[in-house]
Design a protein around this motif. Structure first.
Motif, PDB file in Angstrom:
ATOM      1  N   ASN A  75      -4.783   6.006   3.538  1.00 49.21           N
ATOM      2  CA  ASN A  75      -5.984   5.159   3.522  1.00 49.21           C
ATOM      3  C   ASN A  75      -5.819   3.900   4.353  1.00 49.21           C
ATOM      4  O   ASN A  75      -6.598   2.962   4.230  1.00 49.21           O
ATOM      5  CB  ASN A  75      -6.314   4.752   2.080  1.00 49.21           C
ATOM      6  CG  ASN A  75      -5.250   3.831   1.489  1.00 49.21           C
ATOM      7  OD1 ASN A  75      -4.091   3.858   1.896  1.00 49.21           O
ATOM      8  ND2 ASN A  75      -5.640   3.014   0.529  1.00 49.21           N
ATOM      9  N   SER A 104     -10.986   7.093  -4.392  1.00 51.35           N
ATOM     10  CA  SER A 104     -11.848   7.598  -3.319  1.00 51.35           C
ATOM     11  C   SER A 104     -11.802   9.113  -3.295  1.00 51.35           C
ATOM     12  O   SER A 104     -10.793   9.731  -3.661  1.00 51.35           O
ATOM     13  CB  SER A 104     -11.400   7.034  -1.962  1.00 51.35           C
ATOM     14  OG  SER A 104     -10.106   7.497  -1.617  1.00 51.35           O
ATOM     15  N   PHE A 113      -9.199   6.976   7.525  1.00 46.20           N
ATOM     16  CA  PHE A 113      -8.199   7.640   6.696  1.00 46.20           C
ATOM     17  C   PHE A 113      -7.743   8.932   7.369  1.00 46.20           C
ATOM     18  O   PHE A 113      -8.333   9.399   8.350  1.00 46.20           O
ATOM     19  CB  PHE A 113      -8.773   7.953   5.310  1.00 46.20           C
ATOM     20  CG  PHE A 113      -9.895   8.963   5.323  1.00 46.20           C
ATOM     21  CD1 PHE A 113      -9.631  10.315   5.115  1.00 46.20           C
ATOM     22  CD2 PHE A 113     -11.207   8.580   5.550  1.00 46.20           C
ATOM     23  CE1 PHE A 113     -10.650  11.258   5.135  1.00 46.20           C
ATOM     24  CE2 PHE A 113     -12.232   9.511   5.576  1.00 46.20           C
ATOM     25  CZ  PHE A 113     -11.957  10.846   5.365  1.00 46.20           C
ATOM     26  N   ARG A 169      -6.413   6.389  -3.067  1.00 48.50           N
ATOM     27  CA  ARG A 169      -6.801   5.002  -3.303  1.00 48.50           C
ATOM     28  C   ARG A 169      -8.003   4.637  -2.435  1.00 48.50           C
ATOM     29  O   ARG A 169      -8.384   5.382  -1.537  1.00 48.50           O
ATOM     30  CB  ARG A 169      -5.614   4.074  -3.023  1.00 48.50           C
ATOM     31  CG  ARG A 169      -4.443   4.326  -3.973  1.00 48.50           C
ATOM     32  CD  ARG A 169      -3.374   3.257  -3.825  1.00 48.50           C
ATOM     33  NE  ARG A 169      -2.740   3.265  -2.517  1.00 48.50           N
ATOM     34  CZ  ARG A 169      -1.790   4.111  -2.148  1.00 48.50           C
ATOM     35  NH1 ARG A 169      -1.376   5.050  -2.999  1.00 48.50           N
ATOM     36  NH2 ARG A 169      -1.237   4.043  -0.957  1.00 48.50           N
ATOM     37  N   ARG A 170      -8.586   3.480  -2.697  1.00 54.89           N
ATOM     38  CA  ARG A 170      -9.768   3.058  -1.963  1.00 54.89           C
ATOM     39  C   ARG A 170      -9.506   3.011  -0.458  1.00 54.89           C
ATOM     40  O   ARG A 170      -8.428   2.625  -0.019  1.00 54.89           O
ATOM     41  CB  ARG A 170     -10.226   1.685  -2.449  1.00 54.89           C
ATOM     42  CG  ARG A 170     -10.846   1.701  -3.832  1.00 54.89           C
ATOM     43  CD  ARG A 170     -11.091   0.291  -4.303  1.00 54.89           C
ATOM     44  NE  ARG A 170      -9.831  -0.452  -4.383  1.00 54.89           N
ATOM     45  CZ  ARG A 170      -9.758  -1.777  -4.315  1.00 54.89           C
ATOM     46  NH1 ARG A 170     -10.843  -2.499  -4.134  1.00 54.89           N
ATOM     47  NH2 ARG A 170      -8.587  -2.386  -4.416  1.00 54.89           N
ATOM     48  N   ILE A 171     -10.494   3.408   0.323  1.00 53.74           N
ATOM     49  CA  ILE A 171     -10.401   3.443   1.781  1.00 53.74           C
ATOM     50  C   ILE A 171     -11.232   2.296   2.335  1.00 53.74           C
ATOM     51  O   ILE A 171     -12.439   2.226   2.116  1.00 53.74           O
ATOM     52  CB  ILE A 171     -10.903   4.791   2.323  1.00 53.74           C
ATOM     53  CG1 ILE A 171     -10.027   5.931   1.785  1.00 53.74           C
ATOM     54  CG2 ILE A 171     -10.912   4.789   3.840  1.00 53.74           C
ATOM     55  CD1 ILE A 171     -10.578   7.305   2.057  1.00 53.74           C
ATOM     56  N   ASN A 184       0.848  -1.190   0.000  1.00 49.45           N
ATOM     57  CA  ASN A 184       0.000   0.000   0.000  1.00 49.45           C
ATOM     58  C   ASN A 184       0.888   1.247   0.000  1.00 49.45           C
ATOM     59  O   ASN A 184       0.856   2.073   0.894  1.00 49.45           O
ATOM     60  CB  ASN A 184      -0.920  -0.007   1.220  1.00 49.45           C
ATOM     61  CG  ASN A 184      -1.952   1.105   1.155  1.00 49.45           C
ATOM     62  OD1 ASN A 184      -2.527   1.364   0.096  1.00 49.45           O
ATOM     63  ND2 ASN A 184      -2.165   1.777   2.268  1.00 49.45           N
ATOM     64  N   ALA A 191     -12.137  11.964  -0.507  1.00 49.56           N
ATOM     65  CA  ALA A 191     -12.093  12.059   0.953  1.00 49.56           C
ATOM     66  C   ALA A 191     -12.241  13.509   1.407  1.00 49.56           C
ATOM     67  O   ALA A 191     -11.598  14.417   0.859  1.00 49.56           O
ATOM     68  CB  ALA A 191     -10.778  11.479   1.472  1.00 49.56           C
ATOM     69  N   VAL A 226      -3.529  11.426   1.002  1.00 51.19           N
ATOM     70  CA  VAL A 226      -4.503  10.554   1.638  1.00 51.19           C
ATOM     71  C   VAL A 226      -3.786   9.331   2.208  1.00 51.19           C
ATOM     72  O   VAL A 226      -3.153   8.577   1.464  1.00 51.19           O
ATOM     73  CB  VAL A 226      -5.593  10.107   0.647  1.00 51.19           C
ATOM     74  CG1 VAL A 226      -6.612   9.208   1.352  1.00 51.19           C
ATOM     75  CG2 VAL A 226      -6.288  11.315   0.034  1.00 51.19           C
TER      76      VAL A 226
END
Length: 332
Positions: free
Chosen positions: A299, A243, A261, A255-257, A183, A245, A297
């Motif tokens: 995440n 995403s 976050f 990126r996707r959460i 990640n 946010a 971000v």
């Protein structure tokens, strides 16, 4: 369907742990249902060697429904399983398992007994061998009985793993390799699996990429009656996730959460310089970076727990004080 779930655990004085969980559901088609489970875990410290015991039991009522099972089709009423792992030496251990599934209605009972041994040849190579006995209902009797398996694993580090294995029940041979992604910015993961058994063969390749504002993955699978004709049927999938946010007036695309976050925005006195956020900033292995599309971000935070997060300024002005570079957060 509406569902309500809850879980708790108790740490016992003898070093064990008791886990309890329960869930209730109310579905338009099935009505009201519930499910419950209990598990006991115990670890034994034997002067540098470790054994472990896990016992678990679950019950699912006939009308318990979930988002993935709206019609409450529950062919199993309750399950019970146990696993005990005994470490003989630093290199050799055996894991024994037993499970029982009580069928509901016309579905019969199933059970399985098995044991797998692991011998660590060196830091990278491990040999596995095992035997199990499986009993299926009469309608599935062709897949039951005694089965033997053997495998060789090569794992040079925590990200990369290659394995060759054979299982006698279906005469299944398999080769696989995987390198997991991280990640972190510009992290790439990829792998592949080639499987052959009586009457069929299949292959799968996949790759993933983690960008600053999105993540993407692609996979391609092929199927056929044998290895020479494994490309008879093909299927490809592509997925891209991102995403949007918002927090305390800050905005960032990342990126996707999956849980919680954090957004990190640069102070106005930094001008166009970027700030970076992550669990570890060593060798620029950070999670997010601020820029045109908003704040950095992070995440990768868990909710309702205090965590340490790191931050930094990319190419800061001479003499600029970035502070301690780490602070504690407790996301909701």
């Amino acid at each position: 369907v509406q569902t309500l779930t809850g879980e708790t655990q108790f740490v016992l004085p003898n070093g064990g742990r008791l886990l309890l969980d329960a869930a209730g559901s109310n579905a338009k088609v099935a009505g009201e249902g519930f499910a419950a489970g209990v598990s006991y875990q115990h670890f034994f410290d034997r002067s540098g060697l470790t054994d472990s015991l896990t016992v678990r039991a679950d019950y699912v009522s006939p009308k318990f429904a979930t988002l993935g099972n709206l019609d409450a089709i529950n062919s199993t009423s309750y399950t019970a399983s146990a696993q005990y792992t005994h470490q003989f030496t630093q290199r050799f251990m055996i894991s024994s398992t037993a499970s029982y599934l009580k069928g509901r209605g016309n579905f019969g009972d199933r059970y399985r007994l098995g044991a797998t041994s692991y011998y660590r040849i060196d830091r990278k190579w491990t040999l596995q061998a095992g035997v199990d006995y499986t009993k299926f209902p009469s309608a599935f009797s062709g897949g039951g009985g005694v089965s033997f398996n053997i495998g060789l694993v090569f794992q040079p580090d925590y990200r990369r793993r290659a394995e060759a294995r054979f299982e006698s029940r279906d005469k299944q041979a398999e080769l696989s390799y995987s390198q997991s992604g991280l990640n972190q910015l510009n992290s790439v993961g990829f792998g592949g699996i080639l499987t052959r058994q009586d009457g069929s063969a299949r292959a799968l390749g996949y790759a993933s990429y983690s960008g600053n504002r999105f993540d993407a993955s692609v996979s391609h699978a092929t199927f056929g009656p044998n290895l020479s004709d494994v490309t008879a049927v093909n299927a490809t999938s592509v997925r891209v996730g991102t995403s949007l946010a918002f927090a305390d007036g800050s905005f960032g695309i990342g990126r996707r959460i999956n849980d919680s976050f954090m957004l990190l925005s640069p102070h106005k006195n930094l001008g166009k310089r970027s700030v970076v956020a992550g669990q570890s900033l060593a060798e620029n292995n950070y999670i997010g970076k601020s820029g045109t599309l908003g704040a950095a971000v992070n995440n990768f935070l868990g909710s309702y727990s205090t965590q340490s997060v790191q931050y930094d300024v990319e190419n800061p002005p001479t003499g600029y004080d970035t502070g301690p570079g780490v602070f504690r957060v407790h996301p909701p």
